[in-house]
Write a protein that holds these residues in place. Structure first.
Motif, PDB file in Angstrom:
ATOM      1  N   ALA A   1     -19.908  -6.830  51.956  1.00 28.44           N
ATOM      2  CA  ALA A   1     -21.070  -6.245  52.644  1.00 28.44           C
ATOM      3  C   ALA A   1     -22.331  -6.312  51.796  1.00 28.44           C
ATOM      4  O   ALA A   1     -23.369  -5.749  52.170  1.00 28.44           O
ATOM      5  CB  ALA A   1     -20.765  -4.793  53.011  1.00 28.44           C
ATOM      6  N   GLY A   2     -22.245  -6.997  50.650  1.00 28.88           N
ATOM      7  CA  GLY A   2     -23.429  -7.152  49.809  1.00 28.88           C
ATOM      8  C   GLY A   2     -23.574  -6.106  48.728  1.00 28.88           C
ATOM      9  O   GLY A   2     -24.626  -6.000  48.099  1.00 28.88           O
ATOM     10  N   VAL A   3     -22.524  -5.305  48.496  1.00 28.15           N
ATOM     11  CA  VAL A   3     -22.557  -4.287  47.438  1.00 28.15           C
ATOM     12  C   VAL A   3     -21.465  -4.648  46.431  1.00 28.15           C
ATOM     13  O   VAL A   3     -20.304  -4.256  46.589  1.00 28.15           O
ATOM     14  CB  VAL A   3     -22.316  -2.867  48.000  1.00 28.15           C
ATOM     15  N   PRO A   4     -21.801  -5.399  45.390  1.00 27.68           N
ATOM     16  CA  PRO A   4     -20.772  -5.889  44.470  1.00 27.68           C
ATOM     17  C   PRO A   4     -20.105  -4.804  43.632  1.00 27.68           C
ATOM     18  O   PRO A   4     -18.955  -4.954  43.233  1.00 27.68           O
ATOM     19  CB  PRO A   4     -21.536  -6.873  43.577  1.00 27.68           C
ATOM     20  N   ASP A   5     -20.840  -3.719  43.340  1.00 25.45           N
ATOM     21  CA  ASP A   5     -20.279  -2.659  42.495  1.00 25.45           C
ATOM     22  C   ASP A   5     -20.585  -1.309  43.124  1.00 25.45           C
ATOM     23  O   ASP A   5     -21.707  -0.818  43.058  1.00 25.45           O
ATOM     24  CB  ASP A   5     -20.871  -2.736  41.087  1.00 25.45           C
ATOM     25  N   MET A   6     -19.584  -0.687  43.729  1.00 23.57           N
ATOM     26  CA  MET A   6     -19.781   0.602  44.397  1.00 23.57           C
ATOM     27  C   MET A   6     -20.140   1.717  43.425  1.00 23.57           C
ATOM     28  O   MET A   6     -20.874   2.643  43.778  1.00 23.57           O
ATOM     29  CB  MET A   6     -18.516   0.979  45.176  1.00 23.57           C
ATOM     30  N   GLN A   7     -19.643   1.642  42.201  1.00 19.02           N
ATOM     31  CA  GLN A   7     -19.967   2.673  41.219  1.00 19.02           C
ATOM     32  C   GLN A   7     -21.458   2.657  40.896  1.00 19.02           C
ATOM     33  O   GLN A   7     -22.106   3.701  40.826  1.00 19.02           O
ATOM     34  CB  GLN A   7     -19.145   2.482  39.944  1.00 19.02           C
ATOM     35  N   THR A   8     -22.002   1.457  40.711  1.00 19.89           N
ATOM     36  CA  THR A   8     -23.434   1.334  40.445  1.00 19.89           C
ATOM     37  C   THR A   8     -24.251   1.822  41.637  1.00 19.89           C
ATOM     38  O   THR A   8     -25.267   2.508  41.474  1.00 19.89           O
ATOM     39  CB  THR A   8     -23.792  -0.128  40.132  1.00 19.89           C
ATOM     40  N   ALA A   9     -23.807   1.459  42.834  1.00 16.78           N
ATOM     41  CA  ALA A   9     -24.514   1.897  44.037  1.00 16.78           C
ATOM     42  C   ALA A   9     -24.459   3.414  44.178  1.00 16.78           C
ATOM     43  O   ALA A   9     -25.466   4.059  44.500  1.00 16.78           O
ATOM     44  CB  ALA A   9     -23.897   1.234  45.270  1.00 16.78           C
ATOM     45  N   PHE A  10     -23.273   3.990  43.934  1.00 20.96           N
ATOM     46  CA  PHE A  10     -23.102   5.437  44.037  1.00 20.96           C
ATOM     47  C   PHE A  10     -24.014   6.160  43.052  1.00 20.96           C
ATOM     48  O   PHE A  10     -24.700   7.129  43.406  1.00 20.96           O
ATOM     49  CB  PHE A  10     -21.635   5.784  43.752  1.00 20.96           C
ATOM     50  N   ALA A  11     -24.035   5.670  41.822  1.00 20.39           N
ATOM     51  CA  ALA A  11     -24.871   6.291  40.798  1.00 20.39           C
ATOM     52  C   ALA A  11     -26.356   6.127  41.104  1.00 20.39           C
ATOM     53  O   ALA A  11     -27.165   7.008  40.806  1.00 20.39           O
ATOM     54  CB  ALA A  11     -24.548   5.695  39.428  1.00 20.39           C
ATOM     55  N   SER A  12     -26.716   4.994  41.708  1.00 25.67           N
ATOM     56  CA  SER A  12     -28.119   4.747  42.044  1.00 25.67           C
ATOM     57  C   SER A  12     -28.604   5.698  43.138  1.00 25.67           C
ATOM     58  O   SER A  12     -29.764   6.128  43.130  1.00 25.67           O
ATOM     59  CB  SER A  12     -28.303   3.298  42.500  1.00 25.67           C
ATOM     60  N   ILE A  13     -27.727   6.010  44.082  1.00 27.65           N
ATOM     61  CA  ILE A  13     -28.105   6.888  45.185  1.00 27.65           C
ATOM     62  C   ILE A  13     -28.183   8.338  44.747  1.00 27.65           C
ATOM     63  O   ILE A  13     -29.158   9.056  45.029  1.00 27.65           O
ATOM     64  CB  ILE A  13     -27.107   6.760  46.352  1.00 27.65           C
ATOM     65  N   PHE A  14     -27.164   8.805  44.021  1.00 25.28           N
ATOM     66  CA  PHE A  14     -27.093  10.225  43.673  1.00 25.28           C
ATOM     67  C   PHE A  14     -27.666  10.566  42.299  1.00 25.28           C
ATOM     68  O   PHE A  14     -27.858  11.740  42.001  1.00 25.28           O
ATOM     69  CB  PHE A  14     -25.632  10.698  43.733  1.00 25.28           C
ATOM     70  N   GLY A  15     -27.929   9.547  41.487  1.00 20.58           N
ATOM     71  CA  GLY A  15     -28.382   9.821  40.117  1.00 20.58           C
ATOM     72  C   GLY A  15     -29.878   9.785  39.948  1.00 20.58           C
ATOM     73  O   GLY A  15     -30.426   8.839  39.373  1.00 20.58           O
ATOM     74  N   GLN A  16     -30.589  10.767  40.440  1.00 18.54           N
ATOM     75  CA  GLN A  16     -32.024  10.840  40.222  1.00 18.54           C
ATOM     76  C   GLN A  16     -32.312  11.231  38.778  1.00 18.54           C
ATOM     77  O   GLN A  16     -31.525  11.908  38.140  1.00 18.54           O
ATOM     78  CB  GLN A  16     -32.666  11.860  41.161  1.00 18.54           C
ATOM     79  N   GLY A  17     -33.457  10.803  38.258  1.00 15.51           N
ATOM     80  CA  GLY A  17     -33.846  11.139  36.896  1.00 15.51           C
ATOM     81  C   GLY A  17     -34.053  12.637  36.728  1.00 15.51           C
ATOM     82  O   GLY A  17     -34.446  13.345  37.659  1.00 15.51           O
TER      83      GLY A  17
END
Length: 268
Positions: free
Chosen positions: A124-140
């Motif tokens: 589906a175009g998301v090679p690494d779900m962990q990176t995607a998960f962290a990008s969505i929920f990991g705000q600075g």
């Protein structure tokens, strides 16, 4: 005891308001990482402009602004019937639960990811779900700090302005105290979050902070004015639900004019 509480209309109303207030704030924080084009949303061509010497600006906004105006509407309704102490309490609850949510997000990002899950969405175009998960929920951390600080301060400002206007106008001019307090508090909110998150956290220039602040605020200003009829609609519905006498006593107590008499419990 529980049955009496659940049948007490002001209590039920306060629980509903608090639940919506907290849920709305938490959702706004969670979706705030997405940026969208207001012009494209409205089907308009995107035009860039310059403000305070900052060029290339457009109405690119965080998705959180879709919900925050409703938060200020709810603040004004709670303020009208329950007073500033109630607004302060639900604001503290919201901030505490948002902080708790972000701690849990951090814990969830930190636990080891399953190897199958990490690559489960590659097609589906998301090679690494962990990176995607962290990008969505990991705000600075600066953004989180700025957002929570802005939320708390703007709520205090909203309550203060609301009651100062109401002391002068009484029960008249609902639009003035509701819209006026929202307009002032949203300016404070827009500035504080950008100042903490991007001036202190990312060393933005003052002109960039002020330019983006005014772009965001202009959207909030228009929406605050546009949502004024919703204030009247909600107040009308609440008055009908509580009954005229109870609503009148609650509004008086919210202003500190008289103690709130015990309401009649019903089985409605």
């Amino acid at each position: 005891m529980i049955k009496n509480l659940l049948n007490d209309k002001p209590t039920k109303l306060f629980v509903i308001f608090t639940s919506f207030f907290v849920a709305n704030a938490l959702i706004a924080e969670c979706i705030g990482g997405k940026l969208f084009s207001l012009e494209k949303l409205l089907g308009l061509p995107v035009h860039t402009f310059t403000l305070f010497g900052e060029s290339g600006l457009s109405y690119t906004l965080t998705a959180g602004v879709l919900l925050w105006p409703l938060e200020f509407v709810m603040t004004d309704i709670v303020n009208e019937y329950f007073g500033p102490k109630a607004v302060h309490r639900i604001s503290y609850v919201a901030i505490g639960l948002i902080a708790y949510a972000f701690i849990m997000f951090w814990v969830a990002m930190s636990v080891p990811a399953d190897s199958w899950w990490r690559g489960s969405k590659a097609e589906a175009g998301v090679p690494d779900m962990q990176t995607a998960f962290a990008s969505i929920f990991g705000q600075g951390m600066w953004i989180i700090l700025g957002s929570l600080t802005a939320f708390l301060v703007s709520q205090i400002v909203d309550v203060t302005v609301f009651h100062r206007i109401k002391r002068r106008t009484g029960d008249k001019h609902v639009w003035l105290r509701a819209t006026g307090s929202t307009i002032v508090s949203q300016l404070v909110d827009s500035f504080i979050v950008l100042y903490i998150a991007f001036k202190l956290g990312n060393n933005w220039s003052w002109q960039r902070v002020l330019a983006i602040c005014m772009v965001n605020y202009s959207y909030k200003f228009v929406l605050a004015v546009g949502l004024t009829p919703l204030i009247y609609l909600l107040e009308h519905r609440v008055d009908r639900y509580l009954g005229h006498d109870t609503a009148k006593r609650m509004k008086a107590a919210a202003m500190g004019k008289e103690p709130l008499l015990e309401t009649t419990l019903t089985n409605d």
